[in-house]
Design a protein around this motif. Structure first.
Motif, PDB file in Angstrom:
ATOM      1  N   PHE A 171      82.962-101.574  67.757  1.00 30.56           N
ATOM      2  CA  PHE A 171      83.039-101.887  66.338  1.00 30.56           C
ATOM      3  C   PHE A 171      82.729-100.669  65.467  1.00 30.56           C
ATOM      4  CE2 PHE A 171      84.041-106.278  66.001  1.00 30.56           C
ATOM      5  CZ  PHE A 171      83.625-106.859  67.185  1.00 30.56           C
ATOM      6  N   ASP A 172      82.740 -99.504  66.042  1.00 32.70           N
ATOM      7  CA  ASP A 172      82.522 -98.266  65.309  1.00 32.70           C
ATOM      8  C   ASP A 172      83.801 -97.924  64.549  1.00 32.70           C
ATOM      9  OD1 ASP A 172      82.452 -95.510  64.588  1.00 32.70           O
ATOM     10  OD2 ASP A 172      80.860 -95.185  66.041  1.00 32.70           O
ATOM     11  N   HIS A 173      83.710 -97.964  63.216  1.00 34.79           N
ATOM     12  CA  HIS A 173      84.891 -97.746  62.386  1.00 34.79           C
ATOM     13  C   HIS A 173      85.545 -96.408  62.682  1.00 34.79           C
ATOM     14  CE1 HIS A 173      86.994 -96.470  58.653  1.00 34.79           C
ATOM     15  NE2 HIS A 173      87.386 -97.730  58.635  1.00 34.79           N
ATOM     16  N   SER A 174      84.759 -95.353  62.779  1.00 34.82           N
ATOM     17  CA  SER A 174      85.335 -94.025  63.002  1.00 34.82           C
ATOM     18  C   SER A 174      86.037 -93.939  64.354  1.00 34.82           C
ATOM     19  CB  SER A 174      84.252 -92.955  62.891  1.00 34.82           C
ATOM     20  OG  SER A 174      83.253 -93.139  63.874  1.00 34.82           O
ATOM     21  N   ALA A 175      85.487 -94.624  65.358  1.00 36.45           N
ATOM     22  CA  ALA A 175      86.118 -94.609  66.674  1.00 36.45           C
ATOM     23  C   ALA A 175      87.475 -95.323  66.630  1.00 36.45           C
ATOM     24  CB  ALA A 175      85.208 -95.263  67.706  1.00 36.45           C
TER      25      ALA A 175
ATOM     26  N   ASP B 152      76.462 -93.147  75.724  1.00 38.02           N
ATOM     27  CA  ASP B 152      76.562 -92.552  74.394  1.00 38.02           C
ATOM     28  C   ASP B 152      77.916 -92.796  73.747  1.00 38.02           C
ATOM     29  OD1 ASP B 152      73.999 -91.520  74.491  1.00 38.02           O
ATOM     30  OD2 ASP B 152      74.657 -89.688  75.510  1.00 38.02           O
ATOM     31  N   SER B 153      78.821 -93.532  74.416  1.00 35.32           N
ATOM     32  CA  SER B 153      80.154 -93.795  73.866  1.00 35.32           C
ATOM     33  C   SER B 153      80.029 -94.681  72.649  1.00 35.32           C
ATOM     34  CB  SER B 153      81.051 -94.470  74.904  1.00 35.32           C
ATOM     35  OG  SER B 153      80.494 -95.708  75.282  1.00 35.32           O
ATOM     36  N   PRO B 154      80.946 -94.528  71.666  1.00 28.65           N
ATOM     37  CA  PRO B 154      80.837 -95.310  70.425  1.00 28.65           C
ATOM     38  C   PRO B 154      81.052 -96.796  70.663  1.00 28.65           C
ATOM     39  CG  PRO B 154      82.907 -94.119  70.514  1.00 28.65           C
ATOM     40  CD  PRO B 154      82.093 -93.623  71.658  1.00 28.65           C
ATOM     41  N   SER B 155      80.407 -97.603  69.854  1.00 26.04           N
ATOM     42  CA  SER B 155      80.591 -99.047  69.915  1.00 26.04           C
ATOM     43  C   SER B 155      82.035 -99.406  69.616  1.00 26.04           C
ATOM     44  CB  SER B 155      79.683 -99.713  68.875  1.00 26.04           C
ATOM     45  OG  SER B 155      80.112-101.025  68.603  1.00 26.04           O
TER      46      SER B 155
ATOM     47  N   LEU C  90      89.163-104.491  62.385  1.00 24.50           N
ATOM     48  CA  LEU C  90      87.739-104.765  62.496  1.00 24.50           C
ATOM     49  C   LEU C  90      87.368-106.092  61.835  1.00 24.50           C
ATOM     50  CD1 LEU C  90      86.475-101.153  61.813  1.00 24.50           C
ATOM     51  CD2 LEU C  90      85.993-102.472  63.881  1.00 24.50           C
TER      52      LEU C  90
END
Length: 266
Positions: A8-12, A3-6, A33
């Motif tokens: 490439f997840d901007h918020s992460a 469940d960890s963010p990608s 990014l």
């Protein structure tokens, strides 16, 4: 599935940068990014940025006078305020090219070559020489200034003798931070940029004084010397130039926090 963010997840990415103390985390995340070619590439870039490496060195470039200037590890990152130095130099170079000839410009302490690149992009014709004592900076400047000579050595030493008495504009961003103030600089600068590009000696004008002392021998009779300095150092820079018989004046651009001392031969 995790469940960890990608990666490439901007918020992460923003959260990682904020946790590391990056003030402009949103903007930095967007740039990282965009630059990342793969999740592994992004992870490596984030790791370097979180460790305190300047964003520009992580990306490999900086925006300067509308140009994308290559910046390599350990090389001084061009500051926005230095765009004013380039603007002043371009104006004076044009004034010395009224007879249609190419103005001769020398960029001492050129670092990445950003000022020279800006001048070459701005002026229709230019005969440009650059010089720096740092081999890493010289290699970087040669990438940014293809076709223009970039000399490695101490100030004027590596320049061809044929330039003596013929330089229309001598543009200089020599180090001007007093030695005792280096430790007060942001870690990004003092830990990741060449000490030689920062340390101006006991009062910040040691290199500037050497530049001023040599300038009359290299400038054309109607040539100009331009030295970037700080508002607090400006009086010392003016004195260093006046001591060699040149006539200095101080020019400022407040929106960039920029100060340049401009001098002409008497």
């Amino acid at each position: 599935m995790s469940d960890s963010p990608s990666p490439f997840d901007h918020s992460a990415v923003v959260g990682t940068l904020r946790a590391a103390g990056c003030v402009f985390a949103e903007d930095e995340a967007r740039l990282l990014l965009t630059a990342a070619r793969s999740p592994a590439d992004l992870a490596a870039m984030l790791e370097r940025r979180v460790a305190g490496v300047p964003l520009e060195q992580v990306l490999g470039w900086v925006q300067f006078c509308g140009l994308r200037i290559t910046v390599e590890p350990g090389v001084f990152v061009p500051r926005r305020r230095t765009e004013f130095l380039a603007e002043c130099a371009a104006t004076l170079a044009r004034s010395n090219a009224t007879d249609g000839r190419s103005p001769v410009v020398v960029d001492l302490c050129c670092g990445s070559g950003a000022v020279g690149a800006a001048l070459a992009a701005t002026l229709d014709r230019i005969t440009l020489y650059s010089s720096d004592i740092d081999p890493a900076a010289v290699a970087c400047a040669r990438r940014n200034l293809p076709g223009s000579p970039v000399c490695e050595g101490d100030l004027y030493d590596p320049l061809p003798d044929t330039l003596r008495g013929h330089v229309d504009v001598l543009v200089v961003n020599a180090p001007y931070v007093p030695t005792d103030c280096i430790e007060l600089m942001p870690p990004e600068a003092r830990l990741h940029e060449s000490r030689a590009a920062l340390d101006g000696g006991s009062d910040g004008t040691v290199v500037q004084r050497r530049v001023a002392a040599g300038a009359p021998a290299w400038l054309a009779p109607d040539g100009y010397l331009l030295i970037e300095t700080s508002e607090t150092q400006a009086a010392l820079t003016v004195a260093a130039i006046a001591d060699v018989g040149m006539v200095p004046r101080v020019s400022r651009r407040d929106d960039l926090g920029a100060t340049v001392v401009i001098a002409a031969m008497q």
